[in-house]
Design a protein around this motif. Structure first.
Motif, PDB file in Angstrom:
ATOM      1  N   GLY A  88      -3.026  -2.655  -9.979  1.00  0.00           N
ATOM      2  CA  GLY A  88      -1.978  -3.506  -9.420  1.00  0.00           C
ATOM      3  C   GLY A  88      -0.874  -2.683  -8.799  1.00  0.00           C
ATOM      4  N   GLU A  89      -0.318  -3.194  -7.712  1.00  0.00           N
ATOM      5  CA  GLU A  89       0.703  -2.462  -6.975  1.00  0.00           C
ATOM      6  C   GLU A  89       1.924  -2.148  -7.845  1.00  0.00           C
ATOM      7  N   ALA A  90       2.398  -3.159  -8.579  1.00  0.00           N
ATOM      8  CA  ALA A  90       3.595  -2.949  -9.406  1.00  0.00           C
ATOM      9  C   ALA A  90       3.358  -1.883 -10.464  1.00  0.00           C
ATOM     10  N   GLU A  91       2.188  -1.882 -11.054  1.00  0.00           N
ATOM     11  CA  GLU A  91       1.890  -0.896 -12.099  1.00  0.00           C
ATOM     12  C   GLU A  91       1.802   0.510 -11.512  1.00  0.00           C
ATOM     13  N   HIS A  92       1.190   0.651 -10.356  1.00  0.00           N
ATOM     14  CA  HIS A  92       1.134   1.968  -9.717  1.00  0.00           C
ATOM     15  C   HIS A  92       2.530   2.433  -9.297  1.00  0.00           C
ATOM     16  N   TYR A  93       3.351   1.506  -8.850  1.00  0.00           N
ATOM     17  CA  TYR A  93       4.742   1.855  -8.542  1.00  0.00           C
ATOM     18  C   TYR A  93       5.460   2.349  -9.801  1.00  0.00           C
ATOM     19  N   ARG A  94       5.263   1.630 -10.909  1.00  0.00           N
ATOM     20  CA  ARG A  94       5.904   2.042 -12.163  1.00  0.00           C
ATOM     21  C   ARG A  94       5.473   3.451 -12.539  1.00  0.00           C
ATOM     22  N   GLU A  95       4.180   3.712 -12.441  1.00  0.00           N
ATOM     23  CA  GLU A  95       3.677   5.050 -12.789  1.00  0.00           C
ATOM     24  C   GLU A  95       4.300   6.113 -11.897  1.00  0.00           C
ATOM     25  N   SER A 131       2.361   9.110   8.608  1.00  0.00           N
ATOM     26  CA  SER A 131       2.107   8.943   7.170  1.00  0.00           C
ATOM     27  C   SER A 131       0.946   8.000   6.901  1.00  0.00           C
ATOM     28  N   ILE A 132       0.755   7.011   7.781  1.00  0.00           N
ATOM     29  CA  ILE A 132      -0.338   6.047   7.622  1.00  0.00           C
ATOM     30  C   ILE A 132      -1.625   6.582   8.235  1.00  0.00           C
ATOM     31  N   GLY A 133      -1.486   7.300   9.354  1.00  0.00           N
ATOM     32  CA  GLY A 133      -2.653   7.890   9.994  1.00  0.00           C
ATOM     33  C   GLY A 133      -3.409   6.953  10.907  1.00  0.00           C
ATOM     34  N   ASP A 134      -2.812   5.824  11.268  1.00  0.00           N
ATOM     35  CA  ASP A 134      -3.504   4.846  12.108  1.00  0.00           C
ATOM     36  C   ASP A 134      -2.451   4.116  12.933  1.00  0.00           C
ATOM     37  N   ALA A 135      -2.235   4.578  14.163  1.00  0.00           N
ATOM     38  CA  ALA A 135      -1.178   4.018  15.001  1.00  0.00           C
ATOM     39  C   ALA A 135      -1.426   2.548  15.308  1.00  0.00           C
ATOM     40  N   HIS A 191       0.814  -1.211   0.000  1.00  0.00           N
ATOM     41  CA  HIS A 191       0.000   0.000   0.000  1.00  0.00           C
ATOM     42  C   HIS A 191       0.848   1.262   0.000  1.00  0.00           C
ATOM     43  N   ASP A 192       2.148   1.126   0.212  1.00  0.00           N
ATOM     44  CA  ASP A 192       3.029   2.255   0.510  1.00  0.00           C
ATOM     45  C   ASP A 192       3.784   2.705  -0.744  1.00  0.00           C
ATOM     46  N   LEU A 193       3.362   3.814  -1.335  1.00  0.00           N
ATOM     47  CA  LEU A 193       4.059   4.353  -2.506  1.00  0.00           C
ATOM     48  C   LEU A 193       5.448   4.868  -2.157  1.00  0.00           C
ATOM     49  N   GLY A 194       5.750   4.991  -0.883  1.00  0.00           N
ATOM     50  CA  GLY A 194       7.090   5.362  -0.494  1.00  0.00           C
ATOM     51  C   GLY A 194       8.141   4.388  -0.993  1.00  0.00           C
ATOM     52  N   VAL A 196      13.987  -3.296  -1.907  1.00  0.00           N
ATOM     53  CA  VAL A 196      13.334  -2.112  -1.341  1.00  0.00           C
ATOM     54  C   VAL A 196      11.961  -2.502  -0.811  1.00  0.00           C
ATOM     55  N   SER A 197      11.732  -2.219   0.452  1.00  0.00           N
ATOM     56  CA  SER A 197      10.487  -2.609   1.107  1.00  0.00           C
ATOM     57  C   SER A 197      10.010  -1.484   2.017  1.00  0.00           C
ATOM     58  N   LYS A 198       8.882  -1.713   2.682  1.00  0.00           N
ATOM     59  CA  LYS A 198       8.465  -0.819   3.751  1.00  0.00           C
ATOM     60  C   LYS A 198       9.484  -0.915   4.898  1.00  0.00           C
ATOM     61  N   PRO A 199       9.635   0.152   5.685  1.00  0.00           N
ATOM     62  CA  PRO A 199      10.665   0.120   6.735  1.00  0.00           C
ATOM     63  C   PRO A 199      10.528  -1.042   7.703  1.00  0.00           C
ATOM     64  N   TYR A 200       9.292  -1.387   8.085  1.00  0.00           N
ATOM     65  CA  TYR A 200       9.126  -2.421   9.097  1.00  0.00           C
ATOM     66  C   TYR A 200       9.160  -3.835   8.514  1.00  0.00           C
ATOM     67  N   GLU A 201       9.431  -3.957   7.222  1.00  0.00           N
ATOM     68  CA  GLU A 201       9.504  -5.294   6.625  1.00  0.00           C
ATOM     69  C   GLU A 201      10.871  -5.592   6.019  1.00  0.00           C
ATOM     70  N   GLU A 202      11.866  -4.782   6.333  1.00  0.00           N
ATOM     71  CA  GLU A 202      13.202  -5.039   5.781  1.00  0.00           C
ATOM     72  C   GLU A 202      13.688  -6.441   6.142  1.00  0.00           C
ATOM     73  N   ARG A 203      13.676  -6.776   7.408  1.00  0.00           N
ATOM     74  CA  ARG A 203      14.264  -8.049   7.837  1.00  0.00           C
ATOM     75  C   ARG A 203      13.463  -9.240   7.315  1.00  0.00           C
ATOM     76  N   ARG A 204      12.160  -9.134   7.343  1.00  0.00           N
ATOM     77  CA  ARG A 204      11.327 -10.221   6.820  1.00  0.00           C
ATOM     78  C   ARG A 204      11.592 -10.429   5.332  1.00  0.00           C
ATOM     79  N   ALA A 205      11.661  -9.346   4.565  1.00  0.00           N
ATOM     80  CA  ALA A 205      11.910  -9.464   3.130  1.00  0.00           C
ATOM     81  C   ALA A 205      13.299 -10.041   2.873  1.00  0.00           C
ATOM     82  N   TYR A 206      14.285  -9.570   3.625  1.00  0.00           N
ATOM     83  CA  TYR A 206      15.656 -10.056   3.462  1.00  0.00           C
ATOM     84  C   TYR A 206      15.742 -11.556   3.747  1.00  0.00           C
TER      85      TYR A 206
END
Length: 221
Positions: A72-79, A161-165, A35-38, A124-134
């Motif tokens: 699709g997430e990948a297509e929105h990322y590409r855009e 940035s998410i707006g929901d702690a 969900h994170d365009l970052g 490249v991932s969301k900050p809180y998923e670096e280790r899981r992705a690695y």
């Protein structure tokens, strides 16, 4: 109201989930859909810094993204990356993956189809998923060197940035659970977890931050 203890525990998980790698030039970058365009923003920035000549954006849609990213997430990322000045010929799109394992497998297949030699990958991932992705990438594609990257930001900034702690803490708790149970299921390599991280996870789980947990009857209580 989120307690001071819960915030402290969330911070400990946030710190642990980050790998602390310094970005360096690699054969390719793989941007993991979400969900994170970052993720797209950071991948584009790394491209402009000369860290890789080619990007793979990977991801279909999920319940979280089907309305925000209907193509699709990948297509929105590409855009997004194109808006940020990345040339079209530097981007490949993998539109099928629906989990991290598929992100890695399908991206590898796509790169092999394009006969792209790969010795190292900026993941490249969301900050809180670096280790899981690695840990997942190392399990599924051990022949290459993996360098983790994400948008540099604090937990507080990410929550803003998410707006929901509560959702962010739920996601942190879910990411930590997967790190602890998925190696035994063959989905990722083992990542030794410090005792204080395990304790923080259990307190958050027991406090009800459970919406992103997966069922696991063998999990230690």
């Amino acid at each position: 109201m989120i307690s001071a203890q819960a915030w402290a525990d969330a911070q400990r998980l946030w710190d642990f989930q980050q790998m602390g790698h310094d970005p360096r030039p690699c054969s390719v970058a793989i941007g993991l859909g979400s969900h994170d365009l970052g993720v797209a923003d950071t991948t584009a920035d790394l491209y402009h810094r000369g860290m890789m000549p080619l990007i793979v954006f990977t991801g279909a849609t999920s319940r979280t993204t089907q309305e925000r990213m209907p193509r699709g997430e990948a297509e929105h990322y590409r855009e997004r990356a194109r808006e940020l000045g990345v040339p079209a010929e530097a981007i490949l799109v993998e539109p099928r993956a629906r989990n991290t394992g598929e992100n890695i497998r399908f991206s590898r297949e796509l790169l092999e189809e394009h006969r792209t030699p790969v010795s190292s990958v900026l993941l490249v991932s969301k900050p809180y998923e670096e280790r899981r992705a690695y840990a997942t990438a190392r399990k599924l594609w051990p022949e290459v060197e993996w360098v983790s990257a994400s948008t540099p930001m604090t937990l507080t900034d990410y929550v803003d940035s998410i707006g929901d702690a509560r959702l962010v803490i739920d996601m942190l708790t879910g990411a930590q659970q997967r790190l602890m149970i998925y190696p035994q299921q063959g989905f990722m390599i083992e990542q030794p977890t410090p005792e204080d991280v395990t304790a923080a996870y259990k307190r958050l789980r027991d406090a009800g931050f459970t919406s992103r947990l997966v069922p696991d009857s063998a999990e230690q209580k």
